[in-house]
Design an enzyme around this catalytic site. Structure first.
Site, PDB file in Angstrom:
ATOM      1  N   HIS A 343       7.875  12.086   1.470  1.00  0.00           N
ATOM      2  CA  HIS A 343       8.047  10.630   1.387  1.00  0.00           C
ATOM      3  C   HIS A 343       8.994  10.182   0.288  1.00  0.00           C
ATOM      4  O   HIS A 343       9.121   8.980   0.054  1.00  0.00           O
ATOM      5  CB  HIS A 343       6.707   9.933   1.156  1.00  0.00           C
ATOM      6  CG  HIS A 343       5.759  10.028   2.292  1.00  0.00           C
ATOM      7  ND1 HIS A 343       5.695   9.092   3.305  1.00  0.00           N
ATOM      8  CD2 HIS A 343       4.827  10.954   2.588  1.00  0.00           C
ATOM      9  CE1 HIS A 343       4.755   9.433   4.168  1.00  0.00           C
ATOM     10  NE2 HIS A 343       4.207  10.570   3.751  1.00  0.00           N
ATOM     11  N   LYS A 534       7.531  -5.641  -2.930  1.00  0.00           N
ATOM     12  CA  LYS A 534       7.386  -4.181  -2.921  1.00  0.00           C
ATOM     13  C   LYS A 534       7.122  -3.746  -4.350  1.00  0.00           C
ATOM     14  O   LYS A 534       7.263  -4.539  -5.276  1.00  0.00           O
ATOM     15  CB  LYS A 534       8.662  -3.512  -2.392  1.00  0.00           C
ATOM     16  CG  LYS A 534       9.950  -4.025  -3.069  1.00  0.00           C
ATOM     17  CD  LYS A 534      11.226  -3.443  -2.442  1.00  0.00           C
ATOM     18  CE  LYS A 534      11.643  -4.099  -1.158  1.00  0.00           C
ATOM     19  NZ  LYS A 534      11.655  -3.196  -0.038  1.00  0.00           N
ATOM     20  N   ARG A 535       6.734  -2.466  -4.552  1.00  0.00           N
ATOM     21  CA  ARG A 535       6.608  -1.958  -5.921  1.00  0.00           C
ATOM     22  C   ARG A 535       7.903  -2.189  -6.684  1.00  0.00           C
ATOM     23  O   ARG A 535       8.993  -2.187  -6.091  1.00  0.00           O
ATOM     24  CB  ARG A 535       6.266  -0.466  -5.899  1.00  0.00           C
ATOM     25  CG  ARG A 535       4.821  -0.184  -5.521  1.00  0.00           C
ATOM     26  CD  ARG A 535       3.848  -0.790  -6.518  1.00  0.00           C
ATOM     27  NE  ARG A 535       3.855  -0.059  -7.763  1.00  0.00           N
ATOM     28  CZ  ARG A 535       2.944   0.846  -8.117  1.00  0.00           C
ATOM     29  NH1 ARG A 535       1.936   1.112  -7.309  1.00  0.00           N
ATOM     30  NH2 ARG A 535       3.023   1.461  -9.275  1.00  0.00           N
ATOM     31  N   LYS A 540      14.885   0.382  -6.177  1.00  0.00           N
ATOM     32  CA  LYS A 540      14.770  -0.683  -5.177  1.00  0.00           C
ATOM     33  C   LYS A 540      15.633  -1.895  -5.533  1.00  0.00           C
ATOM     34  O   LYS A 540      15.821  -2.798  -4.747  1.00  0.00           O
ATOM     35  CB  LYS A 540      13.308  -1.106  -5.021  1.00  0.00           C
ATOM     36  CG  LYS A 540      12.411  -0.001  -4.437  1.00  0.00           C
ATOM     37  CD  LYS A 540      10.959  -0.461  -4.352  1.00  0.00           C
ATOM     38  CE  LYS A 540       9.971   0.634  -4.006  1.00  0.00           C
ATOM     39  NZ  LYS A 540       9.950   0.965  -2.560  1.00  0.00           N
ATOM     40  N   THR A 642       8.660   0.238   4.817  1.00  0.00           N
ATOM     41  CA  THR A 642       7.862  -0.227   5.949  1.00  0.00           C
ATOM     42  C   THR A 642       7.701  -1.744   5.865  1.00  0.00           C
ATOM     43  O   THR A 642       7.505  -2.405   6.881  1.00  0.00           O
ATOM     44  CB  THR A 642       6.475   0.445   5.980  1.00  0.00           C
ATOM     45  OG1 THR A 642       5.924   0.420   4.662  1.00  0.00           O
ATOM     46  CG2 THR A 642       6.576   1.872   6.466  1.00  0.00           C
ATOM     47  N   LYS A 646       7.732  -4.826   8.743  1.00  0.00           N
ATOM     48  CA  LYS A 646       6.762  -5.923   8.844  1.00  0.00           C
ATOM     49  C   LYS A 646       7.484  -7.267   8.848  1.00  0.00           C
ATOM     50  O   LYS A 646       7.127  -8.190   9.597  1.00  0.00           O
ATOM     51  CB  LYS A 646       5.776  -5.864   7.658  1.00  0.00           C
ATOM     52  CG  LYS A 646       4.876  -4.640   7.693  1.00  0.00           C
ATOM     53  CD  LYS A 646       4.196  -4.350   6.350  1.00  0.00           C
ATOM     54  CE  LYS A 646       3.712  -2.899   6.330  1.00  0.00           C
ATOM     55  NZ  LYS A 646       3.275  -2.457   4.988  1.00  0.00           N
TER      56      LYS A 646
END
Ligand code: 26V
Length: 799
Positions: A343, A534-535, A540, A642, A646
């Site tokens: 992952h 998100k985290r 990111k 993910t 969504k």
């Protein structure tokens, strides 16, 4: 239903209806549903047993579940009936749904994926059992104090959990430490520290299928309930010490998914849940079969990342040392039943354990891993001749003076199949992470693109949109999400688009109210809701978003008369407690928001809010209200994502890099209905290889960027100008590891294209509709079908 509810309330909980609180009603309702599901569960287990089907064991350190009452009601088809029955008792079901604690037994993407997968396995009728840890404290609750993240314990079990069932008969001895005595190939592990693992089962109901699968989470129990000698001395604290010690292993979820801190307690957790799960799997098999050769037909064991990667070694230990299976036969069984999903490629999150620690805690496992490694390396040399370089790249044990066990390599070597979680990521797993293994075992590597469960992320999170879709294409999309493609025909339908807009508007109004309640900030529901949730991780690039917000603020202030598209930028996410840069990014988001939200010149056109304590329940409120989905990681860093799926499923349009599953979202919705920007993986690699990247050079030549970074460093947003220097330093002096500056210009122009598209509401709605209609392949049902066919080779129960 009413009778059942009253019986649970009065007889089960011992509460009289006239004194019952909302919480009592919630408990009574949940237990009623559980009892209904238990019947289906027994039936599922009976059928799996009778039909002799293969069972998939999904081993995961994290299952990021969610509130379950509405899910249970939908899966049983009892939603309407239950609402009615409660109403007759003077209770509003909607009031009960919000009372349920939100279990948070996971950090983020990996844990939530495991939860979506459990749902899909049950919905498809796959005989499956999820194995994990029943953490007493889950992911910390995030509070924000003056912009700084403060972590609070997540005491989620303080209200009793109506969904779990203690299984005292599923109890296994777990051993640690001690020493090993050898008898040829076999060994005995003695003088160990012992405790018990004890199972709690949670039911996972299928929708549209009668199957109910099991989530089995392990708790800990001391071998000896109390130190009686201490008790008799009157030392009561000491008397309870064994209990406290045993419980420590399940006390808390490690809330850091960004760096591996090789903590001993983490290794203990991994061994604890792996050993219990393997014992349980073997026991279940042995109850029905005495021929080990049948195991691969009856069991598949999946490793969700390397966190359960001790499992193959523990399997070998149990078979060789305890069940007297010969080594080679045991290893052939292992490599026929294990599979592994990677992952992440981030080097700092790849698990390695110091041999020294493993020697102390798990001496027999270390020997087994050494043995596996030796046999593997000598087999290679026999086939291909001596090759020190290659040995170095595949050895399970690396690092000379301080040897370490590489859990990724361990997982690859022990697995029949290895997969990444998007097409792009799976290629990088093959080419960058395990190139040598990929050339030795080319058929072992595969891709299974992630997915999300449409039951939770559309049917439960977005009732209004679900109803509209039902009206247009019927209700079967819940179990066959590919049907959403039929909505494509409506994507230019004026009436459909208008209704889509109304639904989004209502969801945005609800979120605006939530924002006002929690932050006291008024946001305009007519503005574009621009969402990044998100985290918090540097890769990111939440910072890219923040710099973009500052640059936009400057642009509006420079030309306040211009017709700017009003935006509300919504951010949320947790930072690992020790990840200082991530915490500073939260502080920056908060401080920028405070400054610009109060600017009378711009605040009608730009707001930034950071919503605290992002979790599944908050996601269910934010995602249906999003217009724009920010998926802006540096290409090659986000394995899949993910949240991106969504958001698209709920009609948000993506602005994103060609990273992870964004690439496949772009393929699915088409280039006109997504805003892709930034460097590709190849361009990133070329830029890095050239050695010519200079973030300072870009800073010097891009005035917009320079102004924004200067403001951050000069105290525009914080009375203490030094506060954000570490951020500025990382961008300018640390040479900007995640290449924010390199992508900034492309991001800025993509945002201008977004604004342009927003100005045409019906064209925007068409894009939103096409994001929904293109999202069919991102169902976790499709992912699980892929796993069933290509990875596990299992059969489904007939409906
Ligand atoms: C990593 C670590 C590192 C060591 C100790 C504890 C710990 C706990 C969790 C993790 C998880 C990192 C991997 C992860 O969450 N990956 C995410 O997986 C998602 C599902 O496949 C995927 O969508 C995201 O892109 C990916 O970042």
């Amino acid at each position: 239903m009413k009778e059942a509810l009253l019986a649970r309330l009065v007889l089960g909980l011992g509460v009289a209806p006239e004194t019952a609180t909302q919480r009592d009603w919630f408990q009574a309702t949940a237990v009623t549903l559980r009892e209904i599901l238990v019947e289906r569960w027994h039936e599922t287990n009976r059928r799996v047993h009778e039909e002799g089907l293969k069972q998939v064991s999904y081993l995961s350190m994290e299952f990021l579940l969610a509130r379950d009452l509405e899910n249970a009601l939908m899966s049983t088809g009892l939603l309407g009936e239950c609402r009615q029955a409660l109403a007759e008792c003077g209770v509003d079901l909607n009031d009960l749904l919000g009372l349920e604690a939100t279990p948070a037994l996971g950090n983020g993407g990996l844990g939530r994926l495991a939860a979506c997968f459990m749902d899909s396995m049950a919905c498809l009728g796959l005989p499956a059992i999820g194995y994990g840890i029943r953490y007493e404290f889950g992911m910390f609750r995030q509070e924000i104090a003056d912009g700084w993240q403060v972590e609070r314990p997540d005491d989620w079990l303080s209200d009793s959990n109506p969904w779990e069932m203690l299984r005292p008969e599923r109890q296994y001895l777990i051993r640690l430490g001690g020493r090993v005595e050898h008898h040829g190939e076999r060994a005995s592990w003695i003088d160990t520290e012992n405790l018990f693992a004890i199972a709690y089962d949670t039911l996972v109901p299928g929708h549209g299928h009668s199957a109910v699968d099991t989530l089995r989470l392990w708790s800990a129990k001391p071998v000896q309930a109390m130190d009686l000698a201490a008790f008799n001395r009157g030392d009561y604290a000491q008397a309870l010490a064994p209990r406290v010690r045993a419980k420590t292993v399940v006390r808390v979820l490690y809330p850091d998914d960004s760096t591996l801190e090789g903590r001993e307690l983490r290794l203990r957790q991994e061994h604890f849940f792996v050993s219990a799960s393997i014992q349980d799997i073997i026991r279940r098999f042995r109850e029905d079969y005495d021929d080990w050769a049948l195991l691969p037909q009856k069991a598949a064991i999946h490793l969700n990342d390397t966190h359960p990667a001790l499992a193959p070694a523990e399997f070998m230990r149990q078979l060789v040392d305890e069940h007297e299976v010969e080594w080679n036969a045991a290893w052939d069984l292992a490599t026929a039943i294990f599979s592994y999903t990677n992952h992440t490629l981030m080097p700092e999150a790849l698990e390695v354990w110091p041999s020294e620690m493993m020697a102390r805690l798990l001496p027999r496992h270390l020997q087994i891993i050494e043995e596996i490694n030796q046999r593997f390396l000598s087999g290679l040399r026999e086939l291909h001749g001596e090759n020190q370089d290659r040995d170095g790249e595949v050895s399970l044990i690396t690092g000379g003076d301080h040897p370490q066990i590489n859990m990724g390599r361990m997982s690859v070597l022990a697995s029949r199949k290895v997969n990444g979680v998007s097409k792009l990521h799976s290629r990088l797993v093959r080419e960058q992470l395990f190139p040598q293994f990929a050339s030795i075992y080319p058929d072992r590597f595969d891709n299974v693109t992630n997915g999300i469960t449409p039951r939770r992320w559309l049917a439960q999170a977005n009732h209004a949109l679900s109803a509209l879709i039902d009206e247009k294409i019927g209700s079967t999309w819940r179990s066959d999400l590919a049907r959403l493609s039929q909505l494509e025909a409506f994507s230019t339908d004026v009436d459909f688009c208008a209704r889509l807009r109304d639904i989004k508007q209502a969801n945005k109004l609800a979120l605006a109210n939530l924002i006002h309640d929690r932050l006291g900030v008024h946001v305009d529901p007519a503005s574009m809701f621009d969402v990044q949730v998100k985290r918090i991780h540097e890769y990111k690039r939440q910072l890219l978003n923040l710099i973009g917000v500052v640059a936009r603020w400057n642009a509006i202030r420079a030309e306040p008369e211009k017709d700017w598209v009003p935006r509300t930028v919504v951010m949320a996410g947790k930072a690992a407690s020790a990840y200082h840069m991530a915490k500073l990014i939260i502080k920056l988001a908060h401080d920028i928001g405070r400054r610009i939200n109060a600017d009378p010149l711009t605040s009608d056109r730009l707001k930034l809010v950071f919503l605290p304590d992002y979790n599944v329940s908050l996601a269910e409120r934010i995602i249906p209200a999003a217009d724009l989905s920010e998926q802006i990681s540096l290409a090659g860093t986000e394995a899949s994502g993910t949240g991106n799926m969504k958001l698209a499923l709920n009609g948000a349009v993506t602005i994103g890099t060609a990273d992870g599953a964004n690439v496949e979202i772009a393929e699915a919705v088409g280039p006109d209905d997504i805003f892709i920007f930034g460097m590709t993986v190849e361009e990133v690699a070329a830029l890095r290889a050239s050695g010519t990247y200079s973030s300072r050079e870009i800073y010097r030549t891009n005035h917009r960027l320079q102004e924004a970074i200067d403001q951050i460093g000069a105290g525009e947003f914080n009375s203490d100008p030094a506060c954000f220097w570490p951020i500025v330093d990382s961008l300018l002096d640390g040479n900007d590891h995640f290449l924010l500056l390199a992508d900034f210009d492309s991001y800025w122009t993509a945002q201008a294209r977004v604004d342009h598209a927003w100005r045409d509401p019906s064209a925007w709605s068409t894009k939103a509709a096409r994001n929904i209609s293109g999202s069919g392949i991102f169902s976790s049902d499709r992912s699980i079908r892929d796993y069933v066919e290509r990875i596990w080779q299992a059969e489904l129960l007939s409906p």
